[in-house]
Design a protein around this motif. Structure first.
Motif, PDB file in Angstrom:
ATOM      1  N   LYS A  17      -3.759   2.567  -0.212  1.00 45.86           N
ATOM      2  CA  LYS A  17      -4.915   3.286  -0.758  1.00 45.86           C
ATOM      3  C   LYS A  17      -4.540   4.704  -1.192  1.00 45.86           C
ATOM      4  O   LYS A  17      -4.796   5.105  -2.325  1.00 45.86           O
ATOM      5  CB  LYS A  17      -6.042   3.344   0.302  1.00 45.86           C
ATOM      6  N   SER A  18      -3.941   5.443  -0.250  1.00 41.84           N
ATOM      7  CA  SER A  18      -3.603   6.830  -0.585  1.00 41.84           C
ATOM      8  C   SER A  18      -2.612   6.885  -1.741  1.00 41.84           C
ATOM      9  O   SER A  18      -2.698   7.756  -2.609  1.00 41.84           O
ATOM     10  CB  SER A  18      -3.000   7.547   0.620  1.00 41.84           C
ATOM     11  N   THR A  19      -1.689   5.952  -1.744  1.00 44.00           N
ATOM     12  CA  THR A  19      -0.699   5.931  -2.822  1.00 44.00           C
ATOM     13  C   THR A  19      -1.379   5.782  -4.181  1.00 44.00           C
ATOM     14  O   THR A  19      -1.091   6.527  -5.121  1.00 44.00           O
ATOM     15  CB  THR A  19       0.297   4.777  -2.600  1.00 44.00           C
ATOM     16  N   HIS A  60      -7.807  15.425   0.123  1.00 42.45           N
ATOM     17  CA  HIS A  60      -6.707  14.668   0.705  1.00 42.45           C
ATOM     18  C   HIS A  60      -6.967  14.278   2.145  1.00 42.45           C
ATOM     19  O   HIS A  60      -7.709  14.936   2.865  1.00 42.45           O
ATOM     20  CB  HIS A  60      -5.414  15.475   0.628  1.00 42.45           C
ATOM     21  N   GLN A  61      -6.295  13.191   2.547  1.00 42.35           N
ATOM     22  CA  GLN A  61      -6.397  12.699   3.921  1.00 42.35           C
ATOM     23  C   GLN A  61      -5.942  13.802   4.876  1.00 42.35           C
ATOM     24  O   GLN A  61      -6.553  14.029   5.906  1.00 42.35           O
ATOM     25  CB  GLN A  61      -5.513  11.465   4.054  1.00 42.35           C
ATOM     26  N   HIS A  62      -4.858  14.481   4.541  1.00 44.19           N
ATOM     27  CA  HIS A  62      -4.436  15.655   5.300  1.00 44.19           C
ATOM     28  C   HIS A  62      -4.741  16.850   4.413  1.00 44.19           C
ATOM     29  O   HIS A  62      -4.189  16.977   3.323  1.00 44.19           O
ATOM     30  CB  HIS A  62      -2.952  15.574   5.625  1.00 44.19           C
ATOM     31  N   LEU A 109     -12.109  10.936  -2.493  1.00 43.65           N
ATOM     32  CA  LEU A 109     -12.264  11.374  -1.103  1.00 43.65           C
ATOM     33  C   LEU A 109     -11.466  10.433  -0.207  1.00 43.65           C
ATOM     34  O   LEU A 109     -11.885   9.306   0.052  1.00 43.65           O
ATOM     35  CB  LEU A 109     -13.742  11.376  -0.716  1.00 43.65           C
ATOM     36  N   ASP A 110     -10.290  10.903   0.236  1.00 41.93           N
ATOM     37  CA  ASP A 110      -9.414  10.044   1.030  1.00 41.93           C
ATOM     38  C   ASP A 110      -9.710  10.222   2.520  1.00 41.93           C
ATOM     39  O   ASP A 110      -9.353  11.232   3.116  1.00 41.93           O
ATOM     40  CB  ASP A 110      -7.948  10.374   0.723  1.00 41.93           C
ATOM     41  N   GLU A 111     -10.372   9.269   3.091  1.00 40.06           N
ATOM     42  CA  GLU A 111     -10.795   9.288   4.502  1.00 40.06           C
ATOM     43  C   GLU A 111     -11.469  10.600   4.889  1.00 40.06           C
ATOM     44  O   GLU A 111     -11.094  11.254   5.863  1.00 40.06           O
ATOM     45  CB  GLU A 111      -9.607   8.999   5.425  1.00 40.06           C
ATOM     46  N   PRO A 112     -12.495  10.979   4.138  1.00 38.48           N
ATOM     47  CA  PRO A 112     -13.131  12.266   4.426  1.00 38.48           C
ATOM     48  C   PRO A 112     -13.886  12.259   5.752  1.00 38.48           C
ATOM     49  O   PRO A 112     -14.083  13.301   6.350  1.00 38.48           O
ATOM     50  CB  PRO A 112     -14.110  12.438   3.261  1.00 38.48           C
ATOM     51  N   SER A 137       2.239   5.818   6.153  1.00 38.63           N
ATOM     52  CA  SER A 137       0.844   6.063   5.780  1.00 38.63           C
ATOM     53  C   SER A 137       0.146   6.774   6.935  1.00 38.63           C
ATOM     54  O   SER A 137       0.610   6.724   8.083  1.00 38.63           O
ATOM     55  CB  SER A 137       0.144   4.752   5.467  1.00 38.63           C
ATOM     56  N   GLY A 138      -0.973   7.435   6.622  1.00 42.52           N
ATOM     57  CA  GLY A 138      -1.682   8.234   7.622  1.00 42.52           C
ATOM     58  C   GLY A 138      -1.920   7.481   8.933  1.00 42.52           C
ATOM     59  O   GLY A 138      -1.614   7.973  10.018  1.00 42.52           O
ATOM     60  N   GLY A 139      -2.442   6.289   8.839  1.00 45.93           N
ATOM     61  CA  GLY A 139      -2.776   5.528  10.036  1.00 45.93           C
ATOM     62  C   GLY A 139      -1.532   5.111  10.814  1.00 45.93           C
ATOM     63  O   GLY A 139      -1.544   5.054  12.046  1.00 45.93           O
TER      64      GLY A 139
END
Ligand SMILES: Nc1ncnc2c1ncn2[C@@H]1O[C@H](COP(=O)(O)OP(=O)(O)OP(=O)(O)O)[C@@H](O)[C@H]1O
Ligand SMILES: [Mg+2]
Lengths: 518, 310
Positions: free
Chosen positions: A55-57, A97-99, A176-179, A415-417
């Motif tokens: 997803k983020s990619t 961004h997620q971060h 909105l990446d995992e806001p 990835s973040g997770g």
């Protein structure tokens, strides 16, 4: 001319964005495999998928941070090349961004002004920028103090800064990446309010989340990715939560809860009148008394920023206690060395795992032994036992399903997770006798989150004492044997699960004492 | 006699030489502060200084044109800054080691060129004192502060200018953000490497100028290894000054005053071994660095190369 006119004069509004056949390969991973995705003005399109699904990619490609190996992007049916974030910004694309991408030592205004031309030539025009920030904030109900430093802000406020940054640049498509991953339920409601307002105003929104009920609540369409491939797109009105879950992971998921009675053993961890100072204007702890026995999960509920972090940090020795005592397994550990805690098999899952729980530039295998690198298991007179470390890494990668090309991959390229999973795997796998777990399932996909919850319950059944700090009341209720509520650095009350209701807990979280409740 | 130190003339002498001696520190440290604020630790300052010192000296010896000497020194420093930038920004080499490499290069190169092109000790006529009208006539203070060569004034003027640039301009905002969170800057379209190249080149030019201030303003000779570790102290001063121009100024003055004291101890023939007197500033460096909370305010991305992944 106002800034708004300046911005809107530059380009046409985005009516639609279409990504076609996007493929992106990283060393050892096919992150996106011929993915089609599109979003229109005035809609929320949710993007779902497990940790590492890509997803983020996909979103970073749209924002110009990554370059696709193949595939095209069209805006309003016109082919566009997005080579850098500058291109994306000029086209009207913004990304949260997620971060977060904020400079902590700068003010809100400076963060917003960064990289923009100034009306005063080489000099900054911060006054003007801050005025405009207040205008935008007003328009969308984003309360923020333009002169505050980022480090002074809560995550929820930092997110507002990110949104303002995008709006200020005239974005009309927002990614909105995992806001919501870092927000309290109240803050999520506020964010959704803002998002609805934006949809009304013609924005296109892409929304990534692992929380299915959020996706159902806010989105118009939903697309699912699995292993870099697109599984499908459907109108949200046609799906429900369990269907989505099944669609996402490929099989049905059972949501677990603890039901059996607790076997409360000896007292493991005891806090006696513990107080501490906090940094940066947040609340410290005031006279905390708390007892945890072996074989129980004690849930700590509270709105974020009420001292949860300080509580975890004083227990694990990262924060100085100003008065009071902390007793772990009958030994006073107030101010003790971290070694002592490690030897007492205390595990800590910090809330900010990226910052406090791991070293980004170390490999997955190295991160997995950070805590025990000097134990005989992994080292022999100062030499690391590489074979043992490798075996350990492979086992944990497998057990916790950490998606990584190999155990030698740098943690930061996961990835973040999956980055979160490294910390969880390390802390849960060392047979701890006490666990301090802050937001342990944040950022995890539903499958992984259930796995972690299951692990916590297994640990508890084996006699481990678990302190579960969470803002997710569903999680607290699903796992805890007793529930404590923290408010402004004080414990408002401790309820057994049978006595606890969401209403009671909710009132305590808001600082209303039981006597006043009656 | 120790008590000689406390006569007014001597005290004034110490302050006056302290101010002059602060000049090379100021140029080099301010340049270094810029490059560190953007995330690049340049340990090659000493090398840039000494090559700058030689260049300025050589040009002035041959042309007697002071401005040309200064510009040439800055040019050579800037070139070395560019090379440092290439190695640390584009090639992403480890910054500490590459800085030491540039130090050794500058030292060796200046030795070689001096022996090839000059050979013996020669003096040049460097920057003359320029007493500022009116100001220099103020009793006591006038002589102390307003009777120096032009590079001294320039060095002190650089402090407020540097502070202004860092805090009040777009460029300064970019420099600060790139040194704290390059990913954030990059995501807003700021070119991290452009900003870092700028600061390393600027830092190099300032180091070159610092060297020139030694060889054609303070001492008016060139000697092998004449910078004697001042470039390294300049790096330390950046830490001491918490990466802020005004802090750097405080540090530079402190060190140069100790330096001035040390000179006067030797001049007066006070019974302290001269080696010990010469050691004083260096001992102070170590002492102050351990005391100053050097972690405070360090740019988060200092020494970290930046590369956008993917
Ligand atoms: N910069 C990178 N270098 C190498 N591999 C990467 C990089 N970024 C992502 N990957 C890999 O690409 C895959 C997809 O990652 P991505 O971040 O897109 O997942 P995601 O769907 O956002 O997951 P999460 O829900 O955990 O955030 C992962 O296997 C990850 O390891
Ligand atoms: Mg992601």
């Amino acid at each position: 001319m106002t800034d708004l006119e300046l911005n809107s004069g530059k380009k046409d509004r985005i009516e639609s964005v279409t990504m076609q056949g996007i493929t992106k390969r990283f060393p050892g991973v096919l992150a996106n495999d011929r993915v089609d995705f599109d979003v229109k003005a005035s809609e929320v399109h949710a993007l779902l998928g497990e940790n590492g699904a890509g997803k983020s990619t996909l979103m970073k490609i749209l924002y110009g941070l990554y370059h696709q190996d193949s595939g095209e992007i069209y805006i309003n049916d016109e082919l566009v090349k997005i080579n850098s974030p500058t291109d994306a910004i000029n086209l009207g694309i913004g990304m949260i961004h997620q971060h977060f991408m904020l400079v902590p030592t700068l003010t809100v205004t400076e963060n917003v002004a960064l990289g923009l031309p100034s009306s005063r030539g080489p000099l900054t025009d911060l006054d003007r920028v801050s005025k405009r920030i207040l205008e935008l904030a007003d328009l969308y109900g984003l309360r923020i103090d333009p002169n505050a430093y980022i480090w002074q802000l809560s995550v929820g406020q930092q997110q507002r800064v990110e949104i303002i940054k995008a709006l200020y640049r005239g974005a009309d498509l927002l990614i909105l990446d995992e806001p919501t991953a870092v927000l309290t339920p109240q803050e999520v409601d506020e964010l959704f309010g803002i998002m609805r307002q934006m949809v009304k105003d013609g924005f296109g929104l892409i929304f990534i989340s692992h929380k299915l009920h959020e996706v159902i609540e806010i989105s118009h369409r939903v697309t699912v990715l699995r292993n870099g491939r697109k599984i499908g797109t459907r109108p949200t009105s046609e799906v429900d939560k369990s269907e989505l879950a099944k669609w996402m992971v490929g099989h049905a998921i059972d949501f677990i809860t603890t039901t059996d009675q607790i076997q409360c053993g000896e007292v493991r961890l005891k806090l006696e009148n513990v107080s501490c100072e906090s940094d940066r204007g947040a609340k410290g702890l005031k006279d905390i008394n708390l007892e945890m026995c072996s074989g129980e999960i004690l849930g700590l509920a509270g709105v974020s920023g009420n001292g949860q972090r300080d509580l975890a940090e004083v227990i694990v020795g990262l924060r100085k206690v100003s008065s009071g005592r902390i007793i772990l397994e009958d030994e006073d550990i107030t101010g003790a060395d971290v070694d002592v805690l490690i030897n007492k098999m205390l595990s800590y899952i910090p809330e900010e795992r990226m910052r406090d729980g791991m070293i980004k530039d170390f490999t997955v295998a190295e991160n997995l032994i950070l805590r025990e690198h000097d134990q005989p298991k992994f080292s022999d007179n100062g030499f690391l036992k590489l074979k043992a470390i490798e075996g350990h890494a492979k086992e944990l990668v497998n057990r916790f399903q950490i998606k990584t090309p190999s155990h030698k991959t740098m943690a930061k390229s996961l990835s973040g997770g999956n980055i979160q999973k490294i910390v969880l795997a390390r802390e849960l796998s060392r047979k701890p006798r006490t666990i301090i777990a802050a937001q342990p399932t944040r950022g995890l996909d539903i499958g992984a989150a259930e796995y972690v919850r299951e692990q916590l319950i297994i640990q508890r059944n084996n006699g481990t004492a678990v302190l579960l700090i969470s803002e997710d009341l569903d999680e607290i209720f699903a796992l805890s044997d007793r529930i404590a509520v923290i408010y402004e650095g004080k414990i408002m009350g401790i309820l057994s699960r049978e006595d606890a209701t969401k209403e009671k807990i909710g009132l305590l979280m808001a600082g209303v004492m039981p006597a006043e409740q009656a | 006699m120790i008590s000689d130190l406390f006569s007014l003339t001597v005290l004034l002498g110490i302050i006056s030489s302290g101010i002059r001696l602060a000049t090379p520190y100021l140029f080099a440290s301010i340049g270094e502060a810029f490059s560190q604020r953007s995330g690049v630790l340049n340990l090659g300052v000493e090398g840039q200084m000494i090559l700058g010192a030689f260049t300025a000296f050589y040009v002035v010896m041959n042309t007697e044109n002071l401005l040309l000497g200064v510009l040439a020194a800055m040019g050579v420093g800037a070139l070395m800054g560019l090379a440092m930038g290439f190695v640390s920004i584009t090639l992403q080499a480890q910054q500490g080691i590459s800085g030491i490499g540039f130090y050794l290069f500058g030292l060796g190169m200046s030795n070689l060129l001096f022996q090839l092109l000059v050979g013996t000790v020669e003096t040049v006529s460097g920057f003359p004192k320029v007493p500022l009208p009116i100001l220099s006539d103020i009793p006591v203070i006038g002589k102390l502060f307003f009777d120096h060569n032009i590079l001294v004034y320039l060095a002190f003027l650089l402090v407020p200018i540097a502070s202004f640039v860092l805090n009040k301009t777009n460029l300064g905002l970019k420099i600060r953000s790139v040194g704290e969170n390059p990913e954030a800057a990059d995501s807003l379209g700021v070119s991290v490497s452009k900003v870092r190249y700028f600061t390393t080149i600027f830092g190099g030019a300032m180091s070159g100028l610092s060297g020139a201030s030694l060889s054609i303003a303070l001492l008016n000779v060139f000697q092998l290894g004449m910078t004697a570790g001042q470039g390294f102290i300049a790096v330390a001063l950046v830490y001491f000054g918490a990466w802020r121009p005004w802090g750097v100024l405080a540090g530079a003055l402190l060190f140069s005053l100790v330096n001035g004291l040390q000179l006067w101890i030797q001049v007066l023939g006070i019974n302290i071994p001269s080696e010990f007197a010469v050691m004083m500033p260096y001992i102070l460096t170590i002492f102050v660095l351990t005391l100053s909370r050097s972690k405070y305010g360090a740019p988060s991305a200092l020494t970290k190369p930046f590369e956008r992944e993917g």
